[in-house]
Design a protein around this motif. Structure first.
Motif, PDB file in Angstrom:
ATOM      1  N   SER A 158     -67.243  23.573   0.072  1.00 53.57           N
ATOM      2  CA  SER A 158     -67.345  23.288   1.501  1.00 53.57           C
ATOM      3  C   SER A 158     -66.958  21.857   1.854  1.00 53.57           C
ATOM      4  N   ASP A 159     -66.735  21.010   0.850  1.00 53.06           N
ATOM      5  CA  ASP A 159     -66.442  19.603   1.117  1.00 53.06           C
ATOM      6  C   ASP A 159     -65.026  19.424   1.653  1.00 53.06           C
ATOM      7  N   ASP A 160     -64.830  18.308   2.353  1.00 49.55           N
ATOM      8  CA  ASP A 160     -63.502  17.988   2.867  1.00 49.55           C
ATOM      9  C   ASP A 160     -62.856  16.841   2.101  1.00 49.55           C
ATOM     10  N   THR A 161     -63.316  16.620   0.860  1.00 55.12           N
ATOM     11  CA  THR A 161     -62.846  15.482   0.071  1.00 55.12           C
ATOM     12  C   THR A 161     -61.868  15.862  -1.033  1.00 55.12           C
ATOM     13  N   PHE A 162     -61.484  17.135  -1.126  1.00 54.45           N
ATOM     14  CA  PHE A 162     -60.625  17.565  -2.237  1.00 54.45           C
ATOM     15  C   PHE A 162     -59.288  16.832  -2.232  1.00 54.45           C
ATOM     16  N   ALA A 163     -58.662  16.705  -1.069  1.00 58.17           N
ATOM     17  CA  ALA A 163     -57.367  16.026  -1.004  1.00 58.17           C
ATOM     18  C   ALA A 163     -57.498  14.568  -1.430  1.00 58.17           C
ATOM     19  N   ALA A 164     -58.602  13.917  -1.029  1.00 52.30           N
ATOM     20  CA  ALA A 164     -58.804  12.512  -1.387  1.00 52.30           C
ATOM     21  C   ALA A 164     -59.041  12.370  -2.891  1.00 52.30           C
ATOM     22  N   HIS A 165     -59.821  13.272  -3.478  1.00 51.75           N
ATOM     23  CA  HIS A 165     -60.027  13.221  -4.929  1.00 51.75           C
ATOM     24  C   HIS A 165     -58.719  13.494  -5.671  1.00 51.75           C
ATOM     25  N   ALA A 166     -57.928  14.414  -5.156  1.00 54.99           N
ATOM     26  CA  ALA A 166     -56.636  14.709  -5.781  1.00 54.99           C
ATOM     27  C   ALA A 166     -55.714  13.502  -5.709  1.00 54.99           C
ATOM     28  N   GLU A 167     -55.711  12.833  -4.554  1.00 57.18           N
ATOM     29  CA  GLU A 167     -54.922  11.615  -4.397  1.00 57.18           C
ATOM     30  C   GLU A 167     -55.349  10.567  -5.421  1.00 57.18           C
ATOM     31  N   HIS A 180     -52.428   9.690  -8.012  1.00 59.57           N
ATOM     32  CA  HIS A 180     -51.730   8.454  -7.689  1.00 59.57           C
ATOM     33  C   HIS A 180     -52.448   7.187  -8.131  1.00 59.57           C
ATOM     34  N   HIS A 181     -53.768   7.204  -8.207  1.00 63.13           N
ATOM     35  CA  HIS A 181     -54.483   6.004  -8.645  1.00 63.13           C
ATOM     36  C   HIS A 181     -54.831   6.036 -10.132  1.00 63.13           C
ATOM     37  N   LEU A 182     -55.034   7.228 -10.680  1.00 61.09           N
ATOM     38  CA  LEU A 182     -55.322   7.355 -12.115  1.00 61.09           C
ATOM     39  C   LEU A 182     -54.100   7.771 -12.910  1.00 61.09           C
ATOM     40  N   ALA A 183     -52.983   8.030 -12.244  1.00 62.34           N
ATOM     41  CA  ALA A 183     -51.721   8.389 -12.895  1.00 62.34           C
ATOM     42  C   ALA A 183     -51.838   9.663 -13.712  1.00 62.34           C
ATOM     43  N   ILE A 238     -54.729  18.944  -6.522  1.00 59.80           N
ATOM     44  CA  ILE A 238     -53.974  18.036  -7.394  1.00 59.80           C
ATOM     45  C   ILE A 238     -52.504  18.435  -7.421  1.00 59.80           C
ATOM     46  N   VAL A 239     -52.237  19.708  -7.530  1.00 63.29           N
ATOM     47  CA  VAL A 239     -50.845  20.188  -7.503  1.00 63.29           C
ATOM     48  C   VAL A 239     -50.194  19.829  -6.170  1.00 63.29           C
ATOM     49  N   ALA A 240     -50.925  20.037  -5.074  1.00 60.76           N
ATOM     50  CA  ALA A 240     -50.392  19.719  -3.752  1.00 60.76           C
ATOM     51  C   ALA A 240     -50.107  18.229  -3.606  1.00 60.76           C
ATOM     52  N   ALA A 241     -50.835  17.392  -4.337  1.00 61.63           N
ATOM     53  CA  ALA A 241     -50.626  15.946  -4.290  1.00 61.63           C
ATOM     54  C   ALA A 241     -49.516  15.486  -5.219  1.00 61.63           C
ATOM     55  N   GLY A 268     -49.358  16.334  -8.606  1.00 67.18           N
ATOM     56  CA  GLY A 268     -49.801  16.225  -9.985  1.00 67.18           C
ATOM     57  C   GLY A 268     -49.577  17.486 -10.785  1.00 67.18           C
ATOM     58  N   PRO A 269     -49.960  17.488 -12.045  1.00 65.09           N
ATOM     59  CA  PRO A 269     -49.799  18.668 -12.894  1.00 65.09           C
ATOM     60  C   PRO A 269     -50.816  19.749 -12.526  1.00 65.09           C
ATOM     61  N   ARG A 270     -50.515  20.967 -12.920  1.00 63.09           N
ATOM     62  CA  ARG A 270     -51.518  22.020 -12.762  1.00 63.09           C
ATOM     63  C   ARG A 270     -52.422  21.966 -13.990  1.00 63.09           C
ATOM     64  N   TYR A 271     -53.545  21.330 -13.806  1.00 63.86           N
ATOM     65  CA  TYR A 271     -54.501  21.193 -14.900  1.00 63.86           C
ATOM     66  C   TYR A 271     -55.113  22.546 -15.241  1.00 63.86           C
ATOM     67  N   ASP A 272     -55.451  22.702 -16.504  1.00 63.75           N
ATOM     68  CA  ASP A 272     -56.350  23.769 -16.936  1.00 63.75           C
ATOM     69  C   ASP A 272     -57.739  23.145 -17.021  1.00 63.75           C
ATOM     70  N   TRP A 273     -58.765  23.968 -17.239  1.00 61.66           N
ATOM     71  CA  TRP A 273     -60.101  23.386 -17.294  1.00 61.66           C
ATOM     72  C   TRP A 273     -61.018  24.198 -18.182  1.00 61.66           C
ATOM     73  N   ARG A 274     -62.095  23.532 -18.618  1.00 62.51           N
ATOM     74  CA  ARG A 274     -63.153  24.183 -19.382  1.00 62.51           C
ATOM     75  C   ARG A 274     -64.504  23.640 -18.911  1.00 62.51           C
ATOM     76  N   GLY A 275     -65.488  24.510 -18.946  1.00 57.30           N
ATOM     77  CA  GLY A 275     -66.842  24.108 -18.600  1.00 57.30           C
ATOM     78  C   GLY A 275     -67.813  25.190 -19.019  1.00 57.30           C
TER      79      GLY A 275
END
Length: 607
Positions: free
Chosen positions: A316-325, A329-332, A367-370, A372-379
């Motif tokens: 529900s958050d509106d911060t996804f684009a900012a985290h992706a940015e 772009h900031h963490l390369a 992240i892809v929209a920004a 970046g790569p399409r990350y995979d994930w585990r959890g």
């Protein structure tokens, strides 16, 4: 634990007492033999009149607060000769008082020592006059001149040692305002004070608060902050600023900005930072030019590993684009990203949901929209309600990884309650469960996040990564507590957690001496803390933030102190293998428009 906003709003409505009466009458001056404000304040933190009635206390109104703890401040324009006795006091009315700055008043009521946050908080008490009746004697009087708080006036030493016979409390000690900073501020409690051209060291927050320093050279870093580098370096020049004006007029300040000119108002004490100037005059905001940092990209043969607390992220958050940015772009676009505070798929809704596929999936898409790569994930999904954090949120750590650069070794299908172990595969250390949790049944993790371990392979070399989110500092006494030194009770659980992680890393290294192991995350403790020393015990790990100059070691800004909470610790093969590069990427903690209160950390090395 309640959210920060709900806890703060609730606290703002807490009253020192329940019943109040007040009157406004124009009449003759007070009697000459009335108790004076400095008599009430006395030369200790505890008023000699506490619990007693006082009559016709005279003073000039210096500030009026019509929100939260409602009331007004008065100051005696005829001070005594004792620098330890304050000439100001807060009059708690519990409703918007019908007085104005410049009114000469007499006040009768009960002297009360009110502890913001309650006695269990360990906070100092604030001397108040409660259940008041007051009389306006005249209007339009000159307000007593503000006392200047400056680098010269604030002592270098922070606080006296507490009285052993009073469980370490400084409440009954005679104030020494020329010797200790906390005594100096206490000697000005309730008085009109001012600072000039004060540099911002804690960005404006949603509660119209910021922090400045009157000692710009005190443990300064190149971005304008004040670094907290040891338990004996509390940074005496820090002062919280609130406003008696409207929230819309409060400046949106970042660390490194300056409140140019004069900022002035009564000196208060609250549970969210101690001594606070409640300003009725705010300086003009002068930008310091602090910009969000960008780390360099990893080289082809470098593995880049990051940790990033995304602060209760849910769909529900509106911060996804900012985290992706931030990540792109900031963490390369690091090869591996340990995410902390990933919530389940419906956030704080407490209905038994524990999966976080939607939360992580939305971040990956952003992240892809920004670019970046399409990350995979585990959890690993936690047991419902077992890992602390926001009720219903089921926060956990998760790994993102770039499959074009790194592969993940899936083994053993770990779950929330099954511990991963260490085995040997083809002569090398391997995890029995990857992803897996580290000793999840251990009492150290009660109501707290369990470490997530995973095996990654980069250019043929295995790297074991352990994602952590240790117990928070909630419940610790603040630096301005009445108990000196303050108690850090939350450390007990973190020490146990650090011991578990250190033991696990030693098991890996006992199986393969030169194994590449990284333990990272929101450690919730400083690089100089005992928690970190336990993690590093016997050389199993080393906190790589210590490769930075001392002035650059911080990932979080709390009450004007720039400090380390997020860490990346490495095994000896990584530390001594050479070519290690570490960066604390400052994109959040110093800014008023942060999307997380943590700065991410990036480690690059050649396995």
């Amino acid at each position: 634990m309640a959210s920060k906003s709900s806890a703060r709003l609730a606290a703002l409505t807490v009253a020192a007492v329940c019943s109040v009466t007040s009157t406004v009458v124009l009449t003759s001056p007070a009697h000459a033999d009335s108790v004076r404000v400095h008599d009430i304040q006395g030369n200790t933190r505890q008023s000699p009149y506490a619990g007693r009635q006082v009559t016709d206390v005279a003073g000039i109104v210096t500030g009026v607060r019509g929100y939260g703890s409602r009331g007004f401040w008065i100051q005696d324009p005829r001070p005594d000769a004792d620098p330890a006795t304050s000439e100001g006091v807060f009059v708690f009315t519990n409703s918007v008082p019908e007085v104005a700055v410049g009114d000469a008043v007499t006040v009768s009521g009960t002297v009360t020592e009110y502890v913001p946050g309650g006695t269990s908080s360990g906070n100092q008490s604030l001397t108040e006059i409660t259940r008041p009746t007051f009389t306006v004697v005249s209007r339009g009087n000159a307000v007593p001149a503000a006392t200047t708080v400056s680098a010269r006036s604030v002592p270098r030493a922070y606080a006296p040692e507490g009285d052993e016979d009073a469980n370490g409390s400084v409440g009954g000690l005679t104030l020494r305002p020329a010797t200790y900073a906390l005594d100096y501020y206490e000697s000005l409690e309730g008085m009109n004070v001012q600072v000039a051209d004060a540099r911002v060291v804690g960005a404006s927050d949603p509660y119209t608060e910021l922090w400045v320093t009157v000692k710009p050279g005190e443990n300064a870093n190149r971005r304008g902050g004040t670094v907290y580098g040891s338990y004996d370096s509390q940074n005496t020049g820090r002062l919280q600023i609130q406003s008696l004006g409207t929230p819309a007029d409060f400046p949106e300040a970042n660390v490194g900005d300056t409140l140019a000119g004069t900022t002035a108002g009564p000196l208060d004490y609250n549970q969210y930072g101690g001594y606070t100037m409640v300003a009725n005059t705010l300086g003009t905001l002068r930008a310091g030019g602090t910009e969000r940092e960008t780390t360099r990209a990893q080289k082809r043969d470098e593995l880049a590993v990051a940790t990033y607390n995304v602060e209760n992220l849910d769909p529900s958050d509106d911060t996804f684009a900012a985290h992706a940015e931030a990540i792109v772009h900031h963490l390369a676009s690091p090869d591996i990203v340990s995410l902390e505070e990933i919530q389940d798929d419906n956030g704080a809704t407490d209905d038994g949901t524990v999966a976080a596929d939607a939360t992580v999936g939305r971040l990956i898409d952003a992240i892809v929209a920004a670019g970046g790569p399409r990350y995979d994930w585990r959890g690993i999904d936690p047991v419902d309600g077992a890992d602390g954090g926001q009720p219903g949120g089921n926060i956990r750590q998760a790994f993102l990884f770039n499959p074009d650069r790194v592969s993940f070794t899936d083994r053993g299908a770990g779950d929330a309650t099954t511990a991963t172990g260490v085995t040997k595969v083809r002569g090398k250390a391997a995890l029995t469960h990857s992803p897996g949790r580290v000793d999840p049944a251990n009492a150290a993790w009660e109501n707290s996040r369990k470490p997530l371990a995973g095996e990654f392979v980069f250019r043929g070399r295995t790297v074991v990564v352990i994602a952590n989110h240790f117990n928070s500092k909630g419940g610790d006494q603040g630096l301005t507590a009445q108990y000196q030194p303050p108690s850090r009770s939350s450390e007990t659980q973190r020490h146990l957690q650090a011991r578990v992680v250190n033991t696990f890393v030693k098991e890996v290294l006992a199986t393969q001496r030169n194994a590449d192991v990284i333990a990272l995350g929101d450690i919730n403790d400083f690089e100089f803390s005992r928690t970190t020393r336990i993690l590093e015990e016997d050389g199993a790990l080393w906190s790589a933030v210590k490769s930075l100059p001392r002035s650059e070691r911080y990932s979080y800004v709390y009450q004007g102190n720039s400090q380390v909470l997020d860490q990346i610790l490495v095994s000896p093969s990584i530390r001594w293998g050479g070519r290690l590069s570490y960066d604390s990427v400052h994109i959040n903690a110093e800014f008023h428009d942060q999307v997380s209160d943590h700065d991410p950390q990036v480690l690059r090395f050649r396995p």
